[in-house]
Design a protein around this motif. Structure first.
Motif, short mmCIF file in Angstrom:
data_model
loop_
_atom_site.label_atom_id
_atom_site.label_comp_id
_atom_site.label_asym_id
_atom_site.label_seq_id
_atom_site.Cartn_x
_atom_site.Cartn_y
_atom_site.Cartn_z
N LYS A 53 0.84 -1.19 0.00
CA LYS A 53 0.00 0.00 0.00
C LYS A 53 0.88 1.24 0.00
N ASN A 54 0.29 2.37 -0.44
CA ASN A 54 0.99 3.64 -0.35
C ASN A 54 0.17 4.63 0.46
N LYS A 55 0.70 5.82 0.65
CA LYS A 55 0.06 6.80 1.53
C LYS A 55 -1.15 7.47 0.88
N MET B 58 -3.70 3.66 -2.39
CA MET B 58 -3.58 2.54 -3.33
C MET B 58 -3.12 1.29 -2.59
N PHE B 59 -3.80 0.18 -2.86
CA PHE B 59 -3.49 -1.11 -2.24
C PHE B 59 -3.42 -2.15 -3.34
N VAL B 60 -2.35 -2.93 -3.36
CA VAL B 60 -2.13 -3.93 -4.40
C VAL B 60 -1.91 -5.29 -3.75
N ALA B 61 -2.64 -6.29 -4.22
CA ALA B 61 -2.45 -7.67 -3.80
C ALA B 61 -1.92 -8.46 -4.99
N VAL B 62 -0.79 -9.15 -4.82
CA VAL B 62 -0.18 -9.90 -5.92
C VAL B 62 0.18 -11.29 -5.41
N LYS B 63 0.40 -12.21 -6.36
CA LYS B 63 0.74 -13.57 -5.95
C LYS B 63 1.66 -14.25 -6.97
N GLY B 64 2.46 -15.15 -6.45
CA GLY B 64 3.20 -16.09 -7.28
C GLY B 64 2.50 -17.44 -7.17
N ASP C 274 4.77 3.05 -6.09
CA ASP C 274 5.32 4.22 -5.42
C ASP C 274 4.18 5.04 -4.84
N ASP C 275 4.44 6.28 -4.48
CA ASP C 275 3.42 7.07 -3.79
C ASP C 275 2.29 7.53 -4.69
N ASN C 276 2.46 7.41 -6.01
CA ASN C 276 1.45 7.94 -6.93
C ASN C 276 0.95 6.96 -7.97
N LYS C 277 1.65 5.85 -8.15
CA LYS C 277 1.27 4.98 -9.25
C LYS C 277 1.74 3.54 -9.02
N LEU C 278 1.13 2.65 -9.79
CA LEU C 278 1.55 1.25 -9.86
C LEU C 278 2.14 1.00 -11.24
N VAL D 233 -0.48 2.52 -13.88
CA VAL D 233 -1.81 2.86 -13.38
C VAL D 233 -1.64 3.95 -12.32
N GLN D 234 -2.27 5.10 -12.55
CA GLN D 234 -2.16 6.17 -11.58
C GLN D 234 -3.52 6.78 -11.28
N GLN D 235 -3.63 7.33 -10.09
CA GLN D 235 -4.88 7.93 -9.67
C GLN D 235 -5.13 9.24 -10.41
N VAL D 236 -6.41 9.52 -10.62
CA VAL D 236 -6.82 10.78 -11.25
C VAL D 236 -7.80 11.44 -10.28
#
Length: 249
Positions: free
Chosen positions: A31-33, A36-42, A149-153, A245-248
Motif C-alpha cells: 500500500k501507499n500513503k 492505493m493497495f495492491v495484492a499480488v501472488k506467485g 510508489d506514492d502515486n502509481k503502480l 496505473v495512476q490515480q486521477v
C-alpha cells in the motif's frame, strides 16, 4: 474472562505495514500513503480452491476494487469435476495476466512461479511466470513485476520466447465505467475512484463485456464486468512491456 476488563479499556488499532510478504505462499500486499493497495501472488496452479492465476494482481483505491479478481460463482458439480477449468472464472485469460503466444496457463502443481522476489523497502514484487504455461506457449521466461510508489503502480513484463508463433495479449479485469480518451490511455472510474492506465504504443486496446448471470458474482459486481484486452500485431521472441496505473483526481 480474566482479561475482558482490560480489553474493554483498550483502543483498537489496526497498524498495517506498507508491505506484507508471505514467502511460503508467495502472497504479497503493498500500500501507499495515497490509498492505493495492491495484492499480488506467485504460487502454483494446484493450490487450495485453485484458479489458474500465477502472477495476477488486484488493485484497490481508497478501499474500492478497481482492477479486480472476479472470484468464483455458485458451486456446482462442474466446479469439483474434471471440467473445473472450463469455467471462465478459473482461467488465467480472465485474470490480470498475459496470454503468451495466444496460450493461457495450465492447471497442475508443476505450473508455477519461479524466482519470486519481494523487495519490501522498495515496494517491488517480481516473479517469473513462464513455468505456469504449457509447452505450447513456447516461453522461456516471462518476468512479471509490480512496483508501487506514492502515486502509481507500474506493471512490467520482460519476456523471452523459444518461438514467436502468435501475438501476445495482456488482459485486465475491471468494473464500473471504462473509457478510452486517447491512444495509449484507458480511464477507469468506479464508485468515485478514478485511475488512468497508460500502455505501450504497440498495443491496441479493446473492451469485452462479461455478463454475470450467477447471483454469487452479480451480487458483488452488478450485472456485468469488463475485460480490457491489449493486443499487439507484433511477433517477437524477446521484448518488454510497461503498464502504468495512476490515480486521477
Amino acid at each position: 474472562l480474566l482479561c475482558c476488563n482490560d480489553l474493554a479499556k483498550a483502543t483498537p488499532i489496526h497498524d498495517m505495514p506498507d508491505v506484507t510478504w508471505y514467502p511460503e505462499t508467495e502472497f504479497c500486499y503493498m500500500k501507499n500513503k495515497n490509498g492505493m493497495f495492491v495484492a499480488v501472488k506467485g504460487g502454483f496452479n494446484n493450490e487450495s480452491h485453485n484458479h489458474n492465476d500465477v502472477g495476477t494482481f488486484s488493485l484497490y483505491v481508497n478501499t474500492i476494487p478497481v482492477i479486480i479478481d472476479a472470484g468464483v460463482g455458485t458451486y456446482t458439480k462442474q466446479t469439483f469435476s474434471k471440467d473445473r477449468y472450463t469455467i471462465w472464472t478459473m482461467q488465467s485469460n480472465y485474470h490480470n495476466l498475459p496470454m503468451i503466444n495466444g496460450v493461457p496457463q495450465r492447471f497442475g502443481q508443476q505450473y508455477r512461479a519461479t524466482n519470486t522476489i519481494c523487495n519490501e523497502k522498495k515496494r517491488v514484487f517480481s516473479t517469473d511466470i513462464a513455468a505456469a504455461y504449457p509447452v505450447e506457449a513456447k516461453v522461456k521466461s516471462w518476468v512479471r513485476s509490480y512496483a508501487l510508489d506514492d502515486n502509481k503502480l507500474v506493471i512490467g513484463d520482460v519476456y523471452t520466447l523459444d518461438e514467436a508463433i502468435n501475438p501476445n495479449q495482456v488482459n485486465f479485469l475491471t468494473w464500473g465505467n471504462v473509457t478510452f480518451p486517447s491512444a495509449g490511455k484507458i480511464r477507469i472510474e468506479v464508485k468515485g475512484q478514478k485511475v488512468e492506465m497508460h500502455y505501450p504504443p504497440q498495443f491496441k486496446a479493446g473492451l469485452e463485456t462479461i455478463k454475470l448471470d450467477d447471483s454469487r458474482l452479480s451480487n458483488v459486481w452488478g450485472k456485468e464486468i469488463y475485460r480490457i484486452t491489449l493486443k499487439t500485431d507484433e511477433k517477437k521472441e524477446t521484448g518488454k512491456y510497461g503498464f502504468v496505473v495512476q490515480q486521477v483526481k
